[in-house]
Design a protein around this motif. Sequence first.
Motif, PDB file in Angstrom:
ATOM      1  N   UNK A 351       0.795  -1.231   0.000  1.00  0.00           N
ATOM      2  CA  UNK A 351       0.000   0.000   0.000  1.00  0.00           C
ATOM      3  C   UNK A 351       0.826   1.281   0.000  1.00  0.00           C
ATOM      4  N   UNK A 352       1.933   1.363   0.724  1.00  0.00           N
ATOM      5  CA  UNK A 352       2.668   2.636   0.699  1.00  0.00           C
ATOM      6  C   UNK A 352       3.623   2.775  -0.483  1.00  0.00           C
ATOM      7  N   UNK A 353       3.817   1.730  -1.258  1.00  0.00           N
ATOM      8  CA  UNK A 353       4.812   1.748  -2.329  1.00  0.00           C
ATOM      9  C   UNK A 353       4.143   1.777  -3.707  1.00  0.00           C
ATOM     10  N   UNK A 354       4.965   2.016  -4.712  1.00  0.00           N
ATOM     11  CA  UNK A 354       4.512   2.023  -6.115  1.00  0.00           C
ATOM     12  C   UNK A 354       3.423   3.054  -6.357  1.00  0.00           C
ATOM     13  N   UNK A 355       3.408   4.108  -5.548  1.00  0.00           N
ATOM     14  CA  UNK A 355       2.378   5.138  -5.659  1.00  0.00           C
ATOM     15  C   UNK A 355       2.941   6.374  -6.351  1.00  0.00           C
ATOM     16  N   UNK A 356       2.088   7.016  -7.145  1.00  0.00           N
ATOM     17  CA  UNK A 356       2.438   8.307  -7.702  1.00  0.00           C
ATOM     18  C   UNK A 356       1.902   9.425  -6.848  1.00  0.00           C
ATOM     19  N   UNK A 357       2.267  10.641  -7.203  1.00  0.00           N
ATOM     20  CA  UNK A 357       1.777  11.802  -6.461  1.00  0.00           C
ATOM     21  C   UNK A 357       0.260  11.901  -6.508  1.00  0.00           C
ATOM     22  N   UNK A 358      -0.327  11.371  -7.552  1.00  0.00           N
ATOM     23  CA  UNK A 358      -1.785  11.434  -7.715  1.00  0.00           C
ATOM     24  C   UNK A 358      -2.529  10.574  -6.714  1.00  0.00           C
ATOM     25  N   UNK A 359      -1.880   9.518  -6.220  1.00  0.00           N
ATOM     26  CA  UNK A 359      -2.551   8.526  -5.386  1.00  0.00           C
ATOM     27  C   UNK A 359      -2.774   7.204  -6.080  1.00  0.00           C
ATOM     28  N   UNK A 381       6.616   4.580 -20.165  1.00  0.00           N
ATOM     29  CA  UNK A 381       6.803   4.527 -18.706  1.00  0.00           C
ATOM     30  C   UNK A 381       5.910   5.528 -17.977  1.00  0.00           C
ATOM     31  N   UNK A 382       5.434   5.082 -16.805  1.00  0.00           N
ATOM     32  CA  UNK A 382       4.631   5.967 -15.980  1.00  0.00           C
ATOM     33  C   UNK A 382       3.138   5.817 -16.132  1.00  0.00           C
ATOM     34  N   UNK A 383       2.685   4.942 -17.055  1.00  0.00           N
ATOM     35  CA  UNK A 383       1.250   4.706 -17.176  1.00  0.00           C
ATOM     36  C   UNK A 383       0.877   3.442 -16.412  1.00  0.00           C
ATOM     37  N   UNK A 384      -0.371   3.375 -16.015  1.00  0.00           N
ATOM     38  CA  UNK A 384      -0.885   2.200 -15.314  1.00  0.00           C
ATOM     39  C   UNK A 384      -2.284   1.894 -15.820  1.00  0.00           C
ATOM     40  N   UNK A 385      -2.656   0.631 -15.758  1.00  0.00           N
ATOM     41  CA  UNK A 385      -3.987   0.202 -16.181  1.00  0.00           C
ATOM     42  C   UNK A 385      -5.022   0.740 -15.187  1.00  0.00           C
ATOM     43  N   UNK A 431     -11.891  12.310 -12.303  1.00  0.00           N
ATOM     44  CA  UNK A 431     -13.237  12.464 -12.859  1.00  0.00           C
ATOM     45  C   UNK A 431     -13.638  13.934 -12.918  1.00  0.00           C
ATOM     46  N   UNK A 432     -13.344  14.667 -11.873  1.00  0.00           N
ATOM     47  CA  UNK A 432     -13.684  16.100 -11.869  1.00  0.00           C
ATOM     48  C   UNK A 432     -12.967  16.842 -12.991  1.00  0.00           C
ATOM     49  N   UNK A 433     -11.737  16.476 -13.236  1.00  0.00           N
ATOM     50  CA  UNK A 433     -10.928  17.191 -14.225  1.00  0.00           C
ATOM     51  C   UNK A 433     -11.231  16.761 -15.654  1.00  0.00           C
ATOM     52  N   UNK A 434     -11.573  15.468 -15.849  1.00  0.00           N
ATOM     53  CA  UNK A 434     -11.682  14.963 -17.219  1.00  0.00           C
ATOM     54  C   UNK A 434     -13.011  14.283 -17.541  1.00  0.00           C
ATOM     55  N   UNK A 435     -13.812  13.980 -16.531  1.00  0.00           N
ATOM     56  CA  UNK A 435     -15.100  13.352 -16.787  1.00  0.00           C
ATOM     57  C   UNK A 435     -15.005  11.935 -17.302  1.00  0.00           C
ATOM     58  N   UNK A 436     -13.852  11.304 -17.116  1.00  0.00           N
ATOM     59  CA  UNK A 436     -13.648   9.921 -17.532  1.00  0.00           C
ATOM     60  C   UNK A 436     -12.414   9.379 -16.828  1.00  0.00           C
ATOM     61  N   UNK A 437     -12.268   8.051 -16.852  1.00  0.00           N
ATOM     62  CA  UNK A 437     -11.068   7.412 -16.308  1.00  0.00           C
ATOM     63  C   UNK A 437     -10.262   6.684 -17.390  1.00  0.00           C
ATOM     64  N   UNK A 438     -10.920   6.346 -18.461  1.00  0.00           N
ATOM     65  CA  UNK A 438     -10.216   5.741 -19.575  1.00  0.00           C
ATOM     66  C   UNK A 438      -9.646   4.372 -19.296  1.00  0.00           C
ATOM     67  N   UNK A 439      -8.689   4.027 -20.135  1.00  0.00           N
ATOM     68  CA  UNK A 439      -8.069   2.708 -20.181  1.00  0.00           C
ATOM     69  C   UNK A 439      -6.764   2.678 -19.378  1.00  0.00           C
ATOM     70  N   UNK A 440      -5.982   3.757 -19.515  1.00  0.00           N
ATOM     71  CA  UNK A 440      -4.715   3.924 -18.790  1.00  0.00           C
ATOM     72  C   UNK A 440      -4.671   5.311 -18.170  1.00  0.00           C
ATOM     73  N   UNK A 441      -3.908   5.411 -17.080  1.00  0.00           N
ATOM     74  CA  UNK A 441      -3.724   6.668 -16.354  1.00  0.00           C
ATOM     75  C   UNK A 441      -2.242   6.982 -16.228  1.00  0.00           C
ATOM     76  N   UNK A 442      -1.898   8.268 -16.195  1.00  0.00           N
ATOM     77  CA  UNK A 442      -0.556   8.689 -15.822  1.00  0.00           C
ATOM     78  C   UNK A 442      -0.477   8.684 -14.293  1.00  0.00           C
ATOM     79  N   UNK A 443       0.377   7.849 -13.742  1.00  0.00           N
ATOM     80  CA  UNK A 443       0.383   7.620 -12.301  1.00  0.00           C
ATOM     81  C   UNK A 443       0.774   8.874 -11.532  1.00  0.00           C
TER      82      UNK A 443
END
Length: 744
Positions: A351-359, A381-385, A431-443
Amino acid sequence: MINKLWTGSILLFCPMSLQAQNWLPDTANAHQEIRLLDCRYHEEKLKSCEQLTDTSSCWRTSVEKTEVTDGILFVFRFKALKNLTDAGVAVAFDRYHWTSDNYVMIPASVYNGNRQRIVNRNYATGLDPSDYDRPDLALTSNPIPQLSPDFGSPSRLEVSVCNAATPAIAFLDRQKKEGVLLLTDQGIVRDGQVLDHGLIVEETPDRSVASFVISAPGVREKKPEFIGFSKSPDRGITVREGDEIVIRVTRLVYPCTDAPGLLGHFMEERKRHIRCAAPRNLVPMSRVLDIMDKNIDLRYYQKDSVEFYRPETADWMSYGWIGGLINTYPMLALGDDEHLRRVARTFDFALPRAKGKSGYYHDILQPDGTVLNRDAAAVVPGVAVTRRNGDVLYWMVKQFNLLESMGHKDFIRPEWEKNVRSLADAFVNTWKNEGTWGNYLHVESGKVAVYNTTGGAMAIGGLALASVYFNCPEYLEIARQAASALYRQFAIVGFTSGGCGDILQNSDSETAVALATSLFTLYETTGETEYLQQARDAAHLCATWTVSFDYRLPEDTPLAQLGANLTGAVWASTQNKHGAPGFCTQSGDVLFKLYRTTGDTLYAELLRDIIHAHAEGIQPNGKITERLTYCDSDRRGSRADGWETGWNETNGALMALEIPGIYVRTDLDKLYVFDHVKAEIIKSDKRKTILRITNPTEFDAQVTLFAEGAEESALPLGDNAFLNWQDKVKVKAGQTVTYTIKKK
């Protein structure tokens, strides 16, 4: 040789050398909707396709029609009048005034005609870097059978029944507001083996006419593979004078305005045409739980003070998707100190590891605490499912609730809650910023990296649970908004996508069950019936991915030699063309909850089939893999003995935990059996219900009963309900017992 090609209402004739033979009618005739065809092949290619008439010299035909509810059962008979080679026959159902806006579905193979953008990418590498950060990106797949998305281009798809979870073609004619199901058999028997039917759809270049074809035998010009195509091994057959070929088709027609409506009819009728053998009772659910718990324990990593439950064979923690922070759930349920300790060490590590600034979390964490860029992240690099993070949110809150229900609230560490809440906040912010979550996220940034899928479906359920656990109404509001958007997206196109890190944006079963689960979680959280109906619609989509019939495999395949019944195997996606034991990675308890809430046994039967198919995949050594398939693109007729797959261990344990072996409605004197046993009510009065339970398997069973009356069944079941199922009935292998349930 000439070819028929439609352009508007004008019939053009082109030399065979310029254009391959097609399945379309020679001339437009809207009054003739069924054609019987004489087919000749050159190897795998359709050489000629001539409509049969009363004066045809090769075949004598007859058609039997039987009226059935909502349609007609056709029996088409073709009797050979001479010896033929490289031959076959077919039945074409023609549809005039067609448009490419119409919805076409072949279960587990084709959704909305598969009219997607096609690229060539290596397995598990994600999209090309140029496709990231593009909100306008069209849904993109590796090469699959498809109707062309390009107006004016040839448009034909060909699959075999071995490429489908049900031998059927379904379509929605939006202009006529009509849904049609064409249900057929597996194929024809020749020399003791079944030759599968072909399932073919072809459109004219202007899309004004479509032909839906059932062929015997099925001869695909290209063979669909795990990714893309290969040279087809299919061939026509040699027919002797007097031989007969029979094609049976049940055509059902309904008033219908959208894809969920059509899928609802499919759910009702998917088993109507073929009568199948009942699922085999092989391994009681209690035995499955014991086996899978032991397998999960064997995945516990312990070295240099680092400890965690590995979801895969590799020595790393992968988040969500195929078991990471999910396989801890059945371990928690064991409740003993050692398993609680192991789960705690897993949470402490992950839980405390592999986290980006976003959460958000990266996909893979190595034992040394560093992130491994794998699959798509190795390219960008830097994207996650997205789906991985949605899984973590849902299952972590569910495990917090489990610990509380088990009386271990003090076991939950504040830092765990902080990390999980940070993840929930990340979903809210995106969601507030983009209104979607999509397929991949920038961590790091939390921005969407790949758009336009339902890959975040599980996050809806996670936010709904988190809204209660953390007493945060905003989580519920975002869950509502996301549910509305993702359901609307599914309802428009008739499929879900974006749930798997090893494919592109193909349709998949995993987002379907995730969306159904999340929508039902919203229903239980809010009590609002719109979510109940939407969960039903998503469950009907799940049924299209689930094998509905007892496919007959070649006798020399391992599963055929085992006498396996593959009814209930769940297909993965239109890219990874194989069946597997269960949903990745869930118990499918949403189907039980839908049955309990609606009383509709179709959901119970679907779940029963899935539970029993899982047992078909268990090897003698207790291992299990994600292969349980009859498709000829991937380990046909094999359960991949000698291999092991972690997520099938986890979903087996989850099924055995979250689904009762026998569900009893004491007020109705009804029961439904999910376990590998037989049961009946032998006596019932105002005070008690007496059951007779038989265990036909070779393993001793401890059968979990869940009995309730009308008042209790009207209440939400919620999560972790299995803790309250105290009726446990021990039935030794081959024995029969009676058990008394006292009514409240």
